[in-house]
Design a protein around this motif. Structure first.
Motif, PDB file in Angstrom:
ATOM      1  N   LEU A 251      48.661  30.343  31.679  1.00 26.05           N
ATOM      2  CA  LEU A 251      47.445  31.033  31.235  1.00 26.05           C
ATOM      3  C   LEU A 251      46.394  30.027  30.773  1.00 26.05           C
ATOM      4  N   THR A 254      45.114  27.898  33.958  1.00 26.83           N
ATOM      5  CA  THR A 254      44.264  28.615  34.913  1.00 26.83           C
ATOM      6  C   THR A 254      42.970  29.119  34.284  1.00 26.83           C
ATOM      7  N   ALA A 255      42.925  29.189  32.957  1.00 20.44           N
ATOM      8  CA  ALA A 255      41.695  29.633  32.281  1.00 20.44           C
ATOM      9  C   ALA A 255      40.631  28.540  32.240  1.00 20.44           C
ATOM     10  N   LYS A 265      41.380  31.281  37.130  1.00 21.90           N
ATOM     11  CA  LYS A 265      41.682  32.633  36.656  1.00 21.90           C
ATOM     12  C   LYS A 265      40.796  33.699  37.288  1.00 21.90           C
ATOM     13  N   ASP A 266      39.688  33.288  37.884  1.00 18.22           N
ATOM     14  CA  ASP A 266      38.795  34.253  38.512  1.00 18.22           C
ATOM     15  C   ASP A 266      39.202  34.575  39.953  1.00 18.22           C
ATOM     16  N   GLN A 268      41.528  36.305  42.550  1.00 18.05           N
ATOM     17  CA  GLN A 268      42.418  37.468  42.473  1.00 18.05           C
ATOM     18  C   GLN A 268      43.873  37.082  42.730  1.00 18.05           C
ATOM     19  N   VAL A 270      45.411  34.412  41.953  1.00 19.59           N
ATOM     20  CA  VAL A 270      45.967  33.815  40.733  1.00 19.59           C
ATOM     21  C   VAL A 270      46.184  34.881  39.678  1.00 19.59           C
ATOM     22  N   ARG A 271      45.214  35.732  39.454  1.00 15.73           N
ATOM     23  CA  ARG A 271      45.304  36.779  38.432  1.00 15.73           C
ATOM     24  C   ARG A 271      46.504  37.695  38.695  1.00 15.73           C
ATOM     25  N   HIS A 272      46.710  38.052  39.951  1.00  9.99           N
ATOM     26  CA  HIS A 272      47.819  38.953  40.268  1.00  9.99           C
ATOM     27  C   HIS A 272      49.171  38.268  40.079  1.00  9.99           C
ATOM     28  N   GLN A 273      49.240  36.995  40.406  1.00 13.41           N
ATOM     29  CA  GLN A 273      50.489  36.263  40.160  1.00 13.41           C
ATOM     30  C   GLN A 273      50.800  36.207  38.670  1.00 13.41           C
ATOM     31  N   VAL A 274      49.803  35.899  37.876  1.00 13.81           N
ATOM     32  CA  VAL A 274      49.996  35.826  36.423  1.00 13.81           C
ATOM     33  C   VAL A 274      50.409  37.182  35.871  1.00 13.81           C
ATOM     34  N   ALA A 275      49.784  38.248  36.373  1.00 16.53           N
ATOM     35  CA  ALA A 275      50.136  39.595  35.907  1.00 16.53           C
ATOM     36  C   ALA A 275      51.595  39.914  36.223  1.00 16.53           C
TER      37      ALA A 275
END
Length: 381
Positions: A251, A254-255, A265-266, A268, A270-275
């Motif tokens: 987190l 990637t931020a 982090k922007d 998609q 990456v965001r979906h993997q983190v989620a």
């Protein structure tokens, strides 16, 4: 329900343990010799009052300790867990004299314990143990080998499982507490992927007598399995602690990491993997807590729930750490990086205390046993 929500005191205690692990215990871990018992680290765990809790608290408390320590210092977590694994059989099955001899020393961090079950030809198949306990007067002589034993050969005593009834499978195993200075007992360290103290042991006619017996003759498999049922959920907690550390590092990375004209982090993808990583980590944590709470309540389905917790948590941690490395890129492969460390640490829990395949077998066995019991209760259809 305790498996779904920790109370404020528990949350505060976990936060304090994470801080202690990072500030007090990690420097001791880093100063230790890789692959050898770190006695200053073990002593610090005793001084902090964590080792005595191994024998006075329940499974959920053990899981909270292991997850919190793993987040900040995996070596401290492992040192704590190995003290518990090696000494719990003495606590649960030992005589008053055995408890008085060893438990105060283990609790204080002055004596190092080890759980000696695995052998060169009997890892996951614990019923295939070949270490012989040959009758000798009122006792036995141990002949054979143990391998992949944590804290070997640097422990002060070993909980040893040996065959007293040839050809009897798991029904012919007996447990003994064996001091490390017994004549005929030798050992060698093993160089492993993760630099924990792990070694092999050789028993050349090591004498054990009635005073060394843990539990009953030919009932040692029960000693081993009751110990593993307690510790399996907490292996999952160890894995959850590593997964959470990897997730938090991801987190943060990637931020702020820029690539392809923007912040990671922007994206998609990456965001979906983190989620997904966060969801799987939380699911594993809840299953671990549920299994630990079931153990503490004395429920009948502990073997199934413990196996499920270890299976899901260790497999999840492997995925989380691997994905975290991928999202960090080459920097995560540098020696000394948190994720390089976790990448080496996270692999072993899918094998020890019952490999993932063994956990699946336990789960299936318990499910079908439950089905058969329900069928018997329902009667003929």
């Amino acid at each position: 329900m305790p498996e779904f929500a920790l109370d404020p005191k528990e949350l505060q205690w976990c936060a304090e343990l994470r801080e202690l692990a990072a500030t007090r215990l990690r420097p001791l871990a880093e100063a230790g010799e890789p692959g050898r018992v770190n006695r200053p680290l073990v002593a610090a765990l005793g001084e902090l009052g964590l080792l005595p809790r191994l024998f006075t608290s329940g499974s959920l408390d053990l899981c909270l300790m292991r997850e919190s320590l793993a987040y900040g210092c995996t070596e401290a977590e492992t040192a704590l867990a190995l003290q518990g694994l090696g000494a719990h059989p003495v606590h649960a099955h030992g005589t008053d004299a055995q408890r008085a001899r060893w438990l105060p020393e283990v609790s204080a961090g002055r004596a190092v314990a080890a759980f000696a079950l695995s052998e060169p030809g009997a890892g996951s198949d614990a019923g295939a143990l070949a270490l012989e306990a040959r009758p000798d007067g009122d006792g036995w002589r141990l002949h054979g080998e143990k391998c992949w034993i944590s804290n070997a050969p640097g422990a002060d005593f070993y909980t040893v499982f040996a065959r007293t009834a040839p050809g009897a499978g798991s029904r012919g195993v007996t447990a003994f507490v064996v001091p490390a200075d017994r004549p005929g007992l030798t050992g060698e360290p093993l160089a492993m992927l993760s630099p924990h103290p792990i070694g092999s042991l050789a028993f050349d006619g090591v004498r054990v007598g009635p005073d060394d017996l843990l539990g009953e003759v030919d009932r040692g498999f029960r000693v081993a399995m009751t110990t593993l049922n307690l510790f399996r959920p907490s292996v999952g907690a160890f894995a959850v602690g590593m997964a959470q550390a990897a997730l938090d590092a991801t987190l943060a990375h990637t931020a702020q990491r820029t690539a392809f004209g923007g912040v990671l982090k922007d994206l998609q993808a990456v965001r979906h993997q983190v989620a997904d990583l966060a969801t799987r980590t939380e699911a594993a944590r809840l299953l671990v807590h549920a299994a630990a709470a079931a153990y503490d309540r004395g429920e009948a389905d502990v073997p199934r729930r413990a196996a499920m917790a270890k299976l899901l948590a260790t497999e999840t941690a492997q995925q989380v750490v691997d994905t975290a490395v991928q999202l960090h890129g080459a920097r995560a492969l540098q020696r000394g990086h948190l994720l390089e460390h976790l990448y080496r640490e996270v692999r072993a829990p899918r094998i020890y205390e019952g490999a993932s395949e063994v956990q699946r077998e336990i789960i299936a066995k318990e499910l079908y046993k439950s089905l058969d019991q329900h069928a018997e209760e329902a009667g003929p259809v």
